[in-house]
Design an enzyme around this catalytic site. Structure first.
Site, PDB file in Angstrom:
ATOM      1  CG  HIS A 261      10.964  -9.487   2.520  1.00  0.00           C
ATOM      2  ND1 HIS A 261      10.879  -8.606   3.568  1.00  0.00           N
ATOM      3  CD2 HIS A 261      10.555 -10.692   2.985  1.00  0.00           C
ATOM      4  CE1 HIS A 261      10.446  -9.260   4.627  1.00  0.00           C
ATOM      5  NE2 HIS A 261      10.228 -10.516   4.305  1.00  0.00           N
ATOM      6  CG  ASP A 315       7.804 -18.096   1.267  1.00  0.00           C
ATOM      7  OD1 ASP A 315       7.910 -18.924   2.177  1.00  0.00           O
ATOM      8  OD2 ASP A 315       7.100 -17.075   1.344  1.00  0.00           O
TER       9      ASP A 315
HETATM   10  N1  CMC Z   1       8.090  -9.894  -8.848  1.00  0.00           N
HETATM   11  C1  CMC Z   1       8.165  -8.844  -9.655  1.00  0.00           C
HETATM   12  N2  CMC Z   1       8.180  -7.570  -9.197  1.00  0.00           N
HETATM   13  C2  CMC Z   1       8.124  -7.405  -7.883  1.00  0.00           C
HETATM   14  C3  CMC Z   1       8.057  -8.478  -6.985  1.00  0.00           C
HETATM   15  C4  CMC Z   1       8.049  -9.766  -7.521  1.00  0.00           C
HETATM   16  N3  CMC Z   1       7.991 -10.837  -6.729  1.00  0.00           N
HETATM   17  N4  CMC Z   1       7.995  -8.001  -5.736  1.00  0.00           N
HETATM   18  C5  CMC Z   1       8.011  -6.673  -5.828  1.00  0.00           C
HETATM   19  N5  CMC Z   1       8.105  -6.304  -7.137  1.00  0.00           N
HETATM   20  C6  CMC Z   1       8.149  -4.933  -7.636  1.00  0.00           C
HETATM   21  C7  CMC Z   1       6.748  -4.368  -7.711  1.00  0.00           C
HETATM   22  O1  CMC Z   1       6.145  -4.617  -8.968  1.00  0.00           O
HETATM   23  C8  CMC Z   1       6.992  -2.906  -7.471  1.00  0.00           C
HETATM   24  O2  CMC Z   1       7.502  -2.347  -8.655  1.00  0.00           O
HETATM   25  P1  CMC Z   1       7.133  -0.816  -9.068  1.00  0.00           P
HETATM   26  O3  CMC Z   1       7.691   0.015  -7.953  1.00  0.00           O
HETATM   27  O4  CMC Z   1       7.804  -0.633 -10.371  1.00  0.00           O
HETATM   28  O5  CMC Z   1       5.624  -0.758  -9.138  1.00  0.00           O
HETATM   29  C9  CMC Z   1       8.121  -2.919  -6.434  1.00  0.00           C
HETATM   30  O6  CMC Z   1       8.836  -4.131  -6.672  1.00  0.00           O
HETATM   31  C10 CMC Z   1       7.647  -2.866  -5.009  1.00  0.00           C
HETATM   32  O7  CMC Z   1       6.680  -3.918  -4.842  1.00  0.00           O
HETATM   33  P2  CMC Z   1       5.506  -3.919  -3.790  1.00  0.00           P
HETATM   34  O8  CMC Z   1       4.480  -4.915  -4.202  1.00  0.00           O
HETATM   35  O9  CMC Z   1       5.049  -2.519  -3.550  1.00  0.00           O
HETATM   36  O10 CMC Z   1       6.253  -4.425  -2.499  1.00  0.00           O
HETATM   37  P3  CMC Z   1       5.555  -4.833  -1.143  1.00  0.00           P
HETATM   38  O11 CMC Z   1       6.561  -4.524  -0.097  1.00  0.00           O
HETATM   39  O12 CMC Z   1       4.193  -4.258  -1.006  1.00  0.00           O
HETATM   40  O13 CMC Z   1       5.355  -6.410  -1.304  1.00  0.00           O
HETATM   41  C11 CMC Z   1       5.790  -8.714  -1.342  1.00  0.00           C
HETATM   42  C12 CMC Z   1       6.248  -7.352  -0.814  1.00  0.00           C
HETATM   43  C13 CMC Z   1       6.606  -9.791  -0.653  1.00  0.00           C
HETATM   44  C14 CMC Z   1       4.303  -8.935  -1.013  1.00  0.00           C
HETATM   45  C15 CMC Z   1       6.024  -8.738  -2.870  1.00  0.00           C
HETATM   46  O14 CMC Z   1       7.399  -8.626  -3.121  1.00  0.00           O
HETATM   47  C16 CMC Z   1       5.444  -9.991  -3.509  1.00  0.00           C
HETATM   48  O15 CMC Z   1       4.261 -10.040  -3.810  1.00  0.00           O
HETATM   49  N6  CMC Z   1       6.303 -11.049  -3.734  1.00  0.00           N
HETATM   50  C17 CMC Z   1       5.823 -12.269  -4.300  1.00  0.00           C
HETATM   51  C18 CMC Z   1       5.131 -13.116  -3.237  1.00  0.00           C
HETATM   52  C19 CMC Z   1       6.102 -13.682  -2.237  1.00  0.00           C
HETATM   53  O16 CMC Z   1       7.143 -14.222  -2.577  1.00  0.00           O
HETATM   54  N7  CMC Z   1       5.740 -13.592  -0.952  1.00  0.00           N
HETATM   55  C20 CMC Z   1       6.552 -14.098   0.157  1.00  0.00           C
HETATM   56  C21 CMC Z   1       7.035 -12.965   1.009  1.00  0.00           C
HETATM   57  S1  CMC Z   1       8.352 -13.369   2.125  1.00  0.00           S
HETATM   58  C22 CMC Z   1       7.670 -14.413   3.291  1.00  0.00           C
HETATM   59  C23 CMC Z   1       6.488 -13.928   4.005  1.00  0.00           C
HETATM   60  O17 CMC Z   1       6.358 -12.754   4.352  1.00  0.00           O
HETATM   61  O18 CMC Z   1       5.660 -14.764   4.275  1.00  0.00           O
END
Ligand code: CMC
Length: 378
Positions: A261, A315
Site C-alpha cells: 500500500h 483487498d
Molecule cells: N508484491 C510484491 N512487491 C511489492 C508489492 C506487491 N504487492 N507492492 C509493492 N511491492 C514492492 C515493489 O516492488 C517496490 O519494491 P522496490 O522498491 O524494491 O522496487 C516497493 O514495494 C514499492 O512498491 P511501489 O509499486 O512503488 O508502491 P506504490 O505505492 O506505487 O504501489 C500498490 C502501491 C498498492 C499499487 C502496490 O503495492 C501494488 O501494486 N499492490 C498490488 C495490487 C493491490 O493489492 N492493490 C490494492 C491496493 S489497496 C486498495 C486500493 O487502493 O484500492
C-alpha cells in the site's frame, strides 16, 4: 514560476485539505471524522457512517431515521435505466455497466444547482440508494432474469443481498456485509477519490463525479485487486504451492495481489477486521480452503517482504468474505463502489465548499521548434 520536482503518482504531494478521514500508515490507524474504523465497524451501520462522512457528525436518531427513510424511498431505478441496462452485453464487466448507469442518472436528475443544500442532499440520497439497485439489476439481467424490486422491510445491506440473490439473507451475513461497506466507505486521497475531486472541481454534476470515480476504481491496482486475489488463491490451489508461487512472483518482479500500500507500512487495519469477519462466516457457514492458502500467503509474504513494509491490504481478505456470502467474483469491485460512493460524495461536498479547479502542471521533456514534415516525405 517555481519549478517543483516531478513525483510519479504524486507520491507524498497533498492534493487537498480534508477533514473527512485520516490514515496513520506507520501505526495502522484509519479514522473517519476522527473515529477509529474498529469502533465504527463494531457499533455503526453503513448508512450512519455515510451520514458521518458526508455531513461531518454522527446523526441523532431522528436525523438517522430521516436519512434511512429517504434512502429507502429512492432505491428503485427508472424503467428507462433498466431498459438501457438490458441492452448491455452480458459479457461486459459489471463495473463498466455501473459506470455507464451512474452517468445515465445524470440524464434524469441533472439540474446542477450546486449552491443549494437540498440539491446536494437529493443527489447524495439518490446515488447511495440507487447504486446497489443498479449493481443487483445488472447481475440478474445478465443472467436473463428481470431485476427485482427492493424489499420494503429490509435494511440497506439486507436489501442489497436480497435483490442480488432473490432471497432474504441470513441476519449475520447481512450484518457482515454492512460492516464490509463501512470498511470500504472512505480512504483519504486514493486514486478514485482524487478522480472524484478533480471532476467535482469543474462544477459538473455529481453523477458525472461518481461515474468518473467508478471508472478509476475498476483498475487492478485499485479496487480491482480483490477480484485478482481470489483468482490468485484459486490458481495457487493448495497450501504447499504458496511458497513456490511467491518466490516465482519475486523472481519475475511481479506484484502479489492484495499486498502493499502506498500509505500503510504495516497490516491494513481493515484487513485485520475482514480476516476476523471471514472467520465468523466460516464458523457459521463452513470452512473455505482458500482461507488456509491466504493465511500461509500472509506468513510467507511477511517473511520475504515485511522489511519493505509489504503487508495485506484491504483487498486481501475481502474477496474471501464476499465468496462466502455467495457473491460472484466480478461483483467484488462494484460492491467496493457501493461503499465508496459515501466517501466520493463527502469529497464532492468538501471540494465544492472551497472549490478551485484542478489544473496541475507538468515537466515537459519533449522537443522544441520541430518543423512540420509533409506526409509524402515521412
Ligand atoms: N508484491 C510484491 N512487491 C511489492 C508489492 C506487491 N504487492 N507492492 C509493492 N511491492 C514492492 C515493489 O516492488 C517496490 O519494491 P522496490 O522498491 O524494491 O522496487 C516497493 O514495494 C514499492 O512498491 P511501489 O509499486 O512503488 O508502491 P506504490 O505505492 O506505487 O504501489 C500498490 C502501491 C498498492 C499499487 C502496490 O503495492 C501494488 O501494486 N499492490 C498490488 C495490487 C493491490 O493489492 N492493490 C490494492 C491496493 S489497496 C486498495 C486500493 O487502493 O484500492
Amino acid at each position: 514560476m517555481m519549478v517543483c520536482e516531478y513525483k510519479p503518482g504524486l507520491d507524498g504531494i497533498p492534493a487537498a485539505q480534508s477533514s473527512i478521514s485520516n490514515v496513520d500508515g506507520q501505526k495502522g490507524i484509519l479514522e473517519y471524522r476522527g473515529i477509529r474504523i474498529e469502533e465504527l465497524a463494531e457499533k455503526s451501520t453503513f448508512l450512519e457512517t455515510a451520514y458521518l462522512l458526508i455531513w461531518g457528525e454522527l446523526p441523532t436518531s431522528k436525523e438517522l431515521a430521516a436519512f434511512e427513510d429517504e434512502v429507502h424511498s429512492h432505491r428503485r431505478i427508472k424503467y428507462h435505466i433498466c431498459d438501457m441496462m438490458k441492452c448491455f452485453p452480458e459479457s461486459g464487466h459489471p463495473m463498466d455497466a455501473l459506470q455507464a448507469s451512474a452517468a445515465a442518472l445524470g440524464l434524469f436528475y441533472s439540474r446542477r444547482d450546486l449552491n443549494n443544500p437540498a440539491y446536494i442532499r437529493d443527489a447524495v440520497v439518490r446515488l447511495i440508494a440507487k447504486i446497489p439497485t443498479m449493481v443487483a439489476a445488472f447481475q440478474l439481467m445478465r443472467n436473463g432474469n428481470d431485476a427485482i424490486r427492493p424489499h420494503a422491510d429490509l435494511d440497506y445491506s439486507g436489501n442489497f443481498l436480497y435483490m442480488l440473490n432473490e432471497k432474504v439473507p441470513d441476519p449475520l451475513a447481512a450484518r457482515i456485509f454492512d460492516i464490509c461497506l463501512i470498511l470500504h466507505a472512505e480512504h483519504t486521497m486514493n486514486a478514485s477519490t482524487f478522480s472524484a475531486r478533480v471532476t467535482a472541481s469543474t462544477l459538473t454534476d455529481p453523477y458525472a463525479v461518481v461515474a468518473s470515480a467508478v471508472g478509476t476504481l475498476g483498475g487492478p491496482l485499485h479496487g480491482g485487486a480483490n477480484e485478482e486475489v481470489v483468482e490468485m488463491l484459486e490458481d495457487i490451489g493448495c497450501v504447499e504451492n504458496v511458497r513456490p508461487y511467491i518466490e516465482d512472483c519475486l523472481e519475475r518482479k511481479a506484484k502479489i495481489m492484495g499486498f502493499g500500500h502506498r500509505v500503510y507500512k504495516v497490516k491494513d487495519p481493515r484487513a485485520t477486521i475482514l480476516q476476523n469477519l471471514a472467520e465468523q462466516l466460516f464458523t457459521k457457514f463452513g470452512h473455505d480452503k482458500y482461507y488456509d492458502i491466504a493465511v500461509e500467503m500472509e506468513r510467507v509474504v511477511q517473511e520475504k517482504l515485511g522489511h519493505k513494509g509489504i503487508y495485506p491490504n484491504v483487498d486481501f481478505y475481502s474477496g474471501l468474505v464476499y465468496r462466502k456470502l455467495g457473491i460472484p467474483t466480478d461483483l467484488f469491485t462494484p460492491i467496493f463502489a457501493i461503499a465508496r460512493v459515501a466517501g466520493w460524495l463527502a469529497h464532492w461536498k468538501e471540494q465544492l465548499e472551497e472549490n478551485r479547479i484542478f489544473r496541475p502542471t507538468q515537466v515537459y521533456d519533449g522537443k522544441h521548434d520541430v518543423s512540420y514534415t509533409p506526409i509524402d516525405q515521412r
